[in-house]
Design an enzyme around this catalytic site. Sequence first.
Site, PDB file in Angstrom:
ATOM      1  N   CYS A 381      19.009  -7.566  -3.539  1.00 22.44           N
ATOM      2  CA  CYS A 381      17.926  -6.961  -2.777  1.00 22.44           C
ATOM      3  C   CYS A 381      18.051  -7.310  -1.297  1.00 22.44           C
ATOM      4  O   CYS A 381      18.929  -6.803  -0.613  1.00 22.44           O
ATOM      5  CB  CYS A 381      16.575  -7.372  -3.366  1.00 22.44           C
ATOM      6  N   HIS A 507      17.563  -5.601  -8.849  1.00 24.26           N
ATOM      7  CA  HIS A 507      17.428  -6.984  -9.316  1.00 24.26           C
ATOM      8  C   HIS A 507      18.046  -7.126 -10.713  1.00 24.26           C
ATOM      9  O   HIS A 507      17.347  -6.969 -11.721  1.00 24.26           O
ATOM     10  CB  HIS A 507      15.956  -7.388  -9.358  1.00 24.26           C
ATOM     11  N   GLU A 509      18.840  -9.737 -12.289  1.00 24.59           N
ATOM     12  CA  GLU A 509      18.376 -10.928 -13.006  1.00 24.59           C
ATOM     13  C   GLU A 509      17.303 -10.622 -14.039  1.00 24.59           C
ATOM     14  O   GLU A 509      17.155 -11.344 -15.032  1.00 24.59           O
ATOM     15  CB  GLU A 509      17.856 -11.984 -12.021  1.00 24.59           C
TER      16      GLU A 509
END
EC number: 6.3.4.2
Length: 532
Positions: A381, A507, A509
Amino acid sequence: MTKFIFVTGGVVSSLGKGITASALGCLLKNRGLSVAIQKFDPYINIDPGTMSPYQHGEVFVTDDGAETDLDLGHYERFIDVPVSKNSNVTTGKIYWSVLNKERRGDYLGGTVQVIPHITNEIKERIYRVARENHPDIVITEIGGTVGDIESLPYLEAIRQMRSDIGRENVLYLHVTLIPYLNASGELKTKPTQHSVKELRGIGIQPNILVCRTEHAISEDMKEKLALFCDIDREAIIQMVDAKSIYEVPLNILEEGMDDIVLKILGLEAPPADMTDWRAMVDRINNPQSETEIAIVGKYVELPDAYLSVAEALRHAGIEHLAKVKIRWVNSEEIEGSSAAELLKGVSGILVPGGFGNRGIEGKIEAIRYARENKIPFLGICLGMQTAVIEFARNVCGMTNANSSEFDVDAPYPVIDLLPEQKEIEDKGGTMRLGISPVKLIESTLVSSIYQDEVIYERHRHRYEVNNQFRAELEKGGLKFSGTSPDGRLVEITEYPDHPWFVASQFHPEFKSRPYRSHPLFREFVKATLANR
């Protein structure tokens, strides 16, 4: 009929109610039951999207674009079921809905009160999850601590549900602390007794008591708790501090918690098959190598601000039988010294997401250090945006290149506001949020990593690479290897003249799991192991 489990907490906050709920959900799912899970947060914010990470930790983003509590990340990682906007409800959302109904005249001129209007709205949000997913069991975590004034409407609502749908369909699980006093060398049960007394005063009798403790609880102490709290002896569950949160499902399995839950709720299911989970935990406890990765951010004093990033790195380590050691580096400190001094010896550098100008120059210097010293780099990001700024300045010669977020008068605004964001003034819930498709460019590093043409990832941003400068950046050697399907929005950048340099606008994750690491994290950690 769907059964409902309510998880409350007592004595102190941050006891691990979310981990307890997640671990129980993991066991029940591995017994073949379908599980849905949600959390109620007592704060009056609509969501945590505009809250400081220092106040709240990370904001976890769901597929449908909800900005939620970090516990929802635990839910997804443990249970591997997608959560949604209905999985995280705040007091702000409850009151917003009730007040809008009052303005529409839904209450037919009646006096709007906490009981029944607020409590009915709370119950509706619980039933909504059951209607949406049709699960065997809904697990609902009640945020806060018993005794907090903010939690009272939620406790009253779940108390009422026992009468609404029958006590055989409701289970109350209370997580509490058994503190250890070093001075006397004793565990103390009195705080737990008072916590249960407080809960019973509200009208809720816990069925199961989960006792967080540093030391094992004796049988005599369990008998004492059973007597004073009026809970079956077998339902006193000890939860001793574990080396890894992923050991918790195995620990409560050993305590027989899942059997007790099924007995109370009148359900039958085969034993939990935890073979794969045990193998995963065994890999955590028996690494064959180690790598050190620097996370360069401005909220590093509170690691929970980057919880999913840290977990995703650990998941990749599990896959490679490696322990991932994280070096937390404050980007502001880099600005006051040098990247080489603070990053010396790391095998990889990761710059995560964030907002605001503070610490930006330190992140840019860290990225420059990674690029020039051929250290594996992953940007996420804002980490991608700062990577583009660094490349523009130091490779393409765009002096003072910047993002319009940080400098509206920058001569080279290589990062700019998304066009659809330019007329938006409100901050809350207005970013580009949730899952979106990403088209990968053939013959790039990321296409070889994903082995797919189109991927789907979660987003949370307002700014993007300025297309006005794309050609010049590519001419300098930066590769835009992933875009939106229409090609307008840059989603992934990589630098081919580097062993491993990848940055994403999305993102990754949020989609990593302990037994199925995300491809970008998997390959990033692999590259760091090769760089030791």
